[in-house]
Design an enzyme around this catalytic site. Structure first.
Site, PDB file in Angstrom:
ATOM      1  N   CYS A 116       1.728  -5.243  17.581  1.00 22.09           N
ATOM      2  CA  CYS A 116       1.669  -3.910  16.960  1.00 22.09           C
ATOM      3  C   CYS A 116       3.085  -3.404  16.655  1.00 22.09           C
ATOM      4  CB  CYS A 116       0.956  -2.922  17.887  1.00 22.09           C
ATOM      5  SG  CYS A 116       0.868  -1.275  17.164  1.00 22.09           S
ATOM      6  N   MET A 155      -8.700  -3.077  14.913  1.00 24.83           N
ATOM      7  CA  MET A 155      -8.055  -2.062  14.074  1.00 24.83           C
ATOM      8  C   MET A 155      -8.233  -0.697  14.732  1.00 24.83           C
ATOM      9  SD  MET A 155      -8.717  -3.116  10.089  1.00 24.83           S
ATOM     10  CE  MET A 155     -10.423  -3.589  10.235  1.00 24.83           C
ATOM     11  N   GLY A 157      -9.028  -8.116   8.522  1.00 23.99           N
ATOM     12  CA  GLY A 157      -8.856  -6.711   8.867  1.00 23.99           C
ATOM     13  C   GLY A 157      -9.154  -5.829   7.668  1.00 23.99           C
TER      14      GLY A 157
HETATM   15  C1  LIG Z   1      -5.620   0.713  10.557  1.00 28.29           C
HETATM   16  C2  LIG Z   1      -5.191  -0.530  11.284  1.00 28.29           C
HETATM   17  C3  LIG Z   1      -5.218  -0.570  12.666  1.00 28.29           C
HETATM   18  C4  LIG Z   1      -4.819  -1.724  13.350  1.00 28.29           C
HETATM   19  N1  LIG Z   1      -4.912  -1.768  14.710  1.00 28.29           N
HETATM   20  C5  LIG Z   1      -4.610  -2.911  15.376  1.00 28.29           C
HETATM   21  C6  LIG Z   1      -4.825  -3.024  16.785  1.00 28.29           C
HETATM   22  O1  LIG Z   1      -5.317  -2.110  17.451  1.00 28.29           O
HETATM   23  N2  LIG Z   1      -4.479  -4.203  17.376  1.00 28.29           N
HETATM   24  C7  LIG Z   1      -3.951  -5.260  16.658  1.00 28.29           C
HETATM   25  O2  LIG Z   1      -3.656  -6.301  17.239  1.00 28.29           O
HETATM   26  N3  LIG Z   1      -3.767  -5.174  15.340  1.00 28.29           N
HETATM   27  C8  LIG Z   1      -4.110  -4.044  14.691  1.00 28.29           C
HETATM   28  N4  LIG Z   1      -3.983  -4.001  13.329  1.00 28.29           N
HETATM   29  C9  LIG Z   1      -3.532  -5.198  12.603  1.00 28.29           C
HETATM   30  C10 LIG Z   1      -4.748  -6.020  12.147  1.00 28.29           C
HETATM   31  O3  LIG Z   1      -5.482  -6.479  13.256  1.00 28.29           O
HETATM   32  C11 LIG Z   1      -4.305  -7.219  11.298  1.00 28.29           C
HETATM   33  O4  LIG Z   1      -3.454  -8.026  12.059  1.00 28.29           O
HETATM   34  C12 LIG Z   1      -3.554  -6.789  10.036  1.00 28.29           C
HETATM   35  O5  LIG Z   1      -4.218  -5.721   9.384  1.00 28.29           O
HETATM   36  C13 LIG Z   1      -3.399  -7.957   9.055  1.00 28.29           C
HETATM   37  O6  LIG Z   1      -4.648  -8.473   8.686  1.00 28.29           O
HETATM   38  P1  LIG Z   1      -5.344  -8.087   7.271  1.00 28.29           P
HETATM   39  O7  LIG Z   1      -4.383  -8.455   6.187  1.00 28.29           O
HETATM   40  O8  LIG Z   1      -6.615  -8.879   7.257  1.00 28.29           O
HETATM   41  O9  LIG Z   1      -5.579  -6.603   7.300  1.00 28.29           O
HETATM   42  C14 LIG Z   1      -4.359  -2.857  12.634  1.00 28.29           C
HETATM   43  C15 LIG Z   1      -4.331  -2.806  11.242  1.00 28.29           C
HETATM   44  C16 LIG Z   1      -4.740  -1.669  10.562  1.00 28.29           C
HETATM   45  C17 LIG Z   1      -4.707  -1.667   9.048  1.00 28.29           C
END
Ligand SMILES: Cc1cc2nc3c(=O)[nH]c(=O)nc-3n(C[C@H](O)[C@H](O)[C@H](O)COP(=O)(O)O)c2cc1C
Length: 307
Positions: free
Chosen positions: A100, A17, A221
């Site tokens: 992303c 993240m 995440g």
């Molecule tokens: C603030 C934020 C930053 C993120 N940065 C990245 C990142 O650097 N690389 C990536 O692959 N996904 C990134 N994601 C996506 C998360 O890794 C994840 O795939 C997404 O939040 C869905 O999972 P969750 O429902 O558990 O949050 C980011 C998500 C958030 C909310």
């Protein structure tokens, strides 16, 4: 899940993240049960041309168990070259970001834009794989604007990826709607390499639902923002320790590396997350939002958690 003799233990993984999963946060999540942790996404170009800028993002903690460095870019040769960067020396696995959806990434043909060009995505994976001494994985979404996850997952496998992670939404969806667990189950059934499921795991019931897809690992995440203890809760080791001490620990790790002024602004969002979903915390949240110092915010959080 085991990848090239790397054992993922409880298969609970902290998501990459950007702007959130700093070294302090990764350390507390690891102590509380995450057996694998990802760096924030690292620009291959920046690593090669301006390594100083990326250095702080590649600090790891001795508490992290399996450390995964995530890279992003769109040029196969630059991406493969970046694998040799000393900044990636600490990582046991290199992950390639193909999910992303942020406009500033997509407009450069990076992140989820690669899901629109399978030939280029495949070249990136195979070139990185050719030169890497450690396993290569890919994290992607369902697709850019439609679900092509099966075709894309197969391409990753054929190009040499050791495992994949699927955040089961399209880029166009952003974070709206619900992650499509059926698509995760289908991907798991159709690949030979391990599949990590990702999207909307926030508690035991969503965790069970994700496990029912048959995935090899579960990535969390947003469910860990302000709640690093979610990992111990999911492992049935209900967290009875002092939550305020965990928050202090997070801060203390960061203070070893970052300037206090920068941290004061940076930590505000983490502090607000820590203070969310707690009854009667609205006044304290308002105070944290305008607090001029970390110590003052910590006093508010102490009051809240030690009530
Ligand atoms: C603030 C934020 C930053 C993120 N940065 C990245 C990142 O650097 N690389 C990536 O692959 N996904 C990134 N994601 C996506 C998360 O890794 C994840 O795939 C997404 O939040 C869905 O999972 P969750 O429902 O558990 O949050 C980011 C998500 C958030 C909310």
């Amino acid at each position: 899940m085991i990848v090239n003799k790397i054992n993922f233990g409880n298969n609970l993984i902290l998501a990459p993240m950007a702007g959130v999963s700093d070294v302090g946060f990764r350390e507390v999540c690891s102590i509380l049960g995450a057996d694998a942790t990802y760096s924030e996404m690292l620009s291959c170009r920046a690593m090669l041309h301006n390594p100083k800028k990326t250095e702080l993002m590649t600090i790891t903690s001795p508490f992290e168990k399996i450390k995964i460095g995530q890279i992003f870019g769109h040029e196969p040769s630059i991406m493969a070259q970046s694998i040799f960067s000393p900044l990636l020396n600490n990582y046991q696995i290199i992950d390639i970001n193909m999910g992303c959806p942020a406009p500033k990434i997509v407009k450069n043909g990076e992140g989820c834009a690669l899901m629109k060009d399978l030939t280029l995505a495949s070249k990136i994976i195979s070139e990185c794989k050719k030169v890497s001494k450690v396993p290569i994985s890919v994290k992607f979404r369902l697709g850019y604007n439609q679900d092509i996850s099966l075709e894309f997952g197969r391409m990753c496998e054929e190009s040499g990826a050791n495992f994949v992670t699927l955040h089961a939404r399209t880029a166009e969806q952003g974070y709206s709607g619900k992650a499509n667990y059926e698509a995760i189950a289908k991907l798991k059934q159709s690949l030979h390499i391990p599949v990590i499921g990702n999207g909307d795991v926030i508690d035991k019931s969503s965790y069970k639902e994700m496990l029912a897809t048959g995935v090899d690992g579960v990535m969390i995440g947003r469910g860990a923002q302000g709640r690093p203890w979610i990992f111990s809760e999911l492992l049935d080791k209900s967290f009875n320790g002092n939550k305020f001490e965990i928050i202090k620990h997070h801060v203390e790790v960061l203070r070893k590396y970052y300037d206090e002024n920068w941290l004061t602004l940076y930590l505000r969002k983490h502090f607000l997350w820590y203070a969310s979903n707690i009854e009667g915390a609205s006044q304290i949240r308002l105070k944290i939002a305008i607090s001029p110092s970390i110590n003052e915010s910590l006093e508010y959080l102490k009051e809240l958690f030690n009530k």
